[in-house]
Design a protein around this motif. Structure first.
Motif, PDB file in Angstrom:
ATOM      1  N   ILE A  89      81.733  -2.197 -25.434  1.00 33.28           N
ATOM      2  CA  ILE A  89      80.651  -2.179 -24.464  1.00 33.28           C
ATOM      3  C   ILE A  89      80.503  -0.766 -23.907  1.00 33.28           C
ATOM      4  O   ILE A  89      81.476  -0.156 -23.468  1.00 33.28           O
ATOM      5  CB  ILE A  89      80.937  -3.143 -23.286  1.00 33.28           C
ATOM      6  N   GLY A  90      79.288  -0.264 -23.930  1.00 35.04           N
ATOM      7  CA  GLY A  90      78.977   1.001 -23.269  1.00 35.04           C
ATOM      8  C   GLY A  90      78.225   0.675 -21.993  1.00 35.04           C
ATOM      9  O   GLY A  90      77.182   0.026 -22.041  1.00 35.04           O
ATOM     10  N   SER A  91      78.751   1.100 -20.863  1.00 38.44           N
ATOM     11  CA  SER A  91      78.161   0.694 -19.592  1.00 38.44           C
ATOM     12  C   SER A  91      77.977   1.878 -18.660  1.00 38.44           C
ATOM     13  O   SER A  91      78.714   2.870 -18.725  1.00 38.44           O
ATOM     14  CB  SER A  91      79.070  -0.345 -18.909  1.00 38.44           C
ATOM     15  N   GLY A  92      76.994   1.761 -17.760  1.00 42.93           N
ATOM     16  CA  GLY A  92      76.906   2.680 -16.646  1.00 42.93           C
ATOM     17  C   GLY A  92      78.077   2.418 -15.709  1.00 42.93           C
ATOM     18  O   GLY A  92      78.561   1.290 -15.619  1.00 42.93           O
ATOM     19  N   HIS A  93      78.541   3.442 -15.024  1.00 39.29           N
ATOM     20  CA  HIS A  93      79.740   3.305 -14.190  1.00 39.29           C
ATOM     21  C   HIS A  93      79.584   2.241 -13.111  1.00 39.29           C
ATOM     22  O   HIS A  93      80.387   1.309 -13.024  1.00 39.29           O
ATOM     23  CB  HIS A  93      80.082   4.649 -13.534  1.00 39.29           C
ATOM     24  N   THR A 119      83.653   1.315 -22.471  1.00 41.88           N
ATOM     25  CA  THR A 119      83.487   2.760 -22.361  1.00 41.88           C
ATOM     26  C   THR A 119      82.341   3.064 -21.391  1.00 41.88           C
ATOM     27  O   THR A 119      81.520   2.192 -21.091  1.00 41.88           O
ATOM     28  CB  THR A 119      83.177   3.390 -23.724  1.00 41.88           C
ATOM     29  N   PHE A 120      82.285   4.309 -20.935  1.00 43.96           N
ATOM     30  CA  PHE A 120      81.249   4.720 -19.995  1.00 43.96           C
ATOM     31  C   PHE A 120      80.565   5.990 -20.504  1.00 43.96           C
ATOM     32  O   PHE A 120      80.714   7.069 -19.924  1.00 43.96           O
ATOM     33  CB  PHE A 120      81.841   4.943 -18.602  1.00 43.96           C
ATOM     34  N   PRO A 121      79.806   5.876 -21.585  1.00 43.79           N
ATOM     35  CA  PRO A 121      79.114   7.050 -22.121  1.00 43.79           C
ATOM     36  C   PRO A 121      77.887   7.396 -21.276  1.00 43.79           C
ATOM     37  O   PRO A 121      77.484   6.628 -20.397  1.00 43.79           O
ATOM     38  CB  PRO A 121      78.696   6.587 -23.523  1.00 43.79           C
ATOM     39  N   ASP A 122      77.295   8.554 -21.546  1.00 41.80           N
ATOM     40  CA  ASP A 122      76.042   8.903 -20.892  1.00 41.80           C
ATOM     41  C   ASP A 122      74.985   7.895 -21.312  1.00 41.80           C
ATOM     42  O   ASP A 122      74.825   7.610 -22.509  1.00 41.80           O
ATOM     43  CB  ASP A 122      75.596  10.313 -21.303  1.00 41.80           C
TER      44      ASP A 122
END
Length: 299
Positions: A89-93, A119-122
């Motif tokens: 999962i890529g998420s906003g913080h 994870t917390f990618p751009d």
């Protein structure tokens, strides 16, 4: 990469060396060799504290992406070996911290064979990461325009606005700053010219609109602070360190007023998105629905 991050966080090669339990000359030699290898300077040593150059910022950003993708690859390979499913999962913080734990608890109770990598990618990179397989589900601000291979579920519609410290005196002294939440104060570019600014980092998903505003109105600025976390952004504005463009869904930060300028978008959508042809699309749909329920419950 650990050495570079230590210097960034400690803002000093000497302090970073102590933290890493190595000598300062050893760390300096490592950085020099790395800079020689790439033919650029990663740190501006003429400033105190030491800071990254533009090339250094790009190096760190790309290295973090590579490390994240390597971690995801290892996780996926392991899941194949173990006959388990791993979803990244890529998420906003801010969204991830608030809404993912509850949703994952509900999901994991039903699916014991699914592992997760969070994870917390751009957020600006969400689509690219979905396409490359670096993440399976994006949770945050993602542009789905003309991306027919993306399936998504609308999660939130956030109000965005220009937030300015009250101490700057844009409002009359007898005016109530809290009223600007419902009725933002119209301002001009001249009122912001030369002012200190807090620029939303790439990971916030708000940086594009903000930079478009600065470019459209040719706004010049004084001191620049860049922050990748909306919570920190709000705190910085509250302390009068500059103006910014942030989410103002429920309230504006204390000691601040909400402002508006013509042609600046005041809304953005938060979504769960994934590739329509993903082999585990049914699981992703189910998880997206649980995240939606988590948002409704925890608001």
């Amino acid at each position: 990469m650990e050495y570079i991050l230590a210097v960034i966080e400690e803002k000093s090669i000497t302090k970073a060396a102590k933290r890493l339990y190595i000598t300062q000359p050893t760390l300096t030699k490592y950085i020099n060799q790395l800079e020689d290898e790439y033919g650029v300077k990663f740190f501006d040593r003429s400033t105190t504290p030491i800071r990254l150059t533009e090339a250094g910022q790009l190096y760190v950003e790309k290295k973090k992406m590579m490390i994240e993708e390597e971690r995801s690859l290892r996780s996926q390979l392991k899941s194949i070996e173990d006959k388990k499913i791993t979803l990244t999962i890529g998420s906003g913080h801010t969204r991830g911290e608030k809404f993912l734990p509850y949703a994952l608890k509900q999901f994991c109770d039903l699916h014991s064979n699914v592992d997760f990598c969070i994870t917390f990618p751009d957020e600006i990179d969400f689509y690219k990461k979905l396409k490359s397989g670096a993440i399976d589900l994006a949770f945050g601000v993602i542009d789905v325009t003309n991306n027919m291979d993306i399936e998504y579920l609308e999660m939130t519609v956030e109000s965005m606005g220009i937030v300015v410290p009250t101490e700057w005196g844009f409002l009359p002294q007898d005016a109530d700053p809290s009223l600007t939440f419902q009725h933002p104060l119209p301002i001009t570019a001249d009122m912001l010219n030369g002012r200190d600014v807090i620029i939303p980092g790439r990971s916030t998903g708000a940086d594009i609109t903000f930079m478009e505003m600065l470019s459209k109105y040719n706004i010049q600025f004084g001191r620049v602070i860049t922050a990748n976390n909306m919570i920190i952004l709000r705190e910085l504005i509250q302390y009068g360190l500059g103006y910014s463009f942030i989410s103002v869904n429920k309230q504006i930060p204390r000691n601040c007023i909400l402002c508006s300028m013509p042609g600046i978008s005041s809304k953005r959508s938060g979504r769960c998105a994934y590739i329509r042809s993903h082999p585990h699309v049914e699981l992703l749909r189910e998880l997206s629905g649980m995240i939606f329920q988590s948002i409704k419950l925890l608001g």
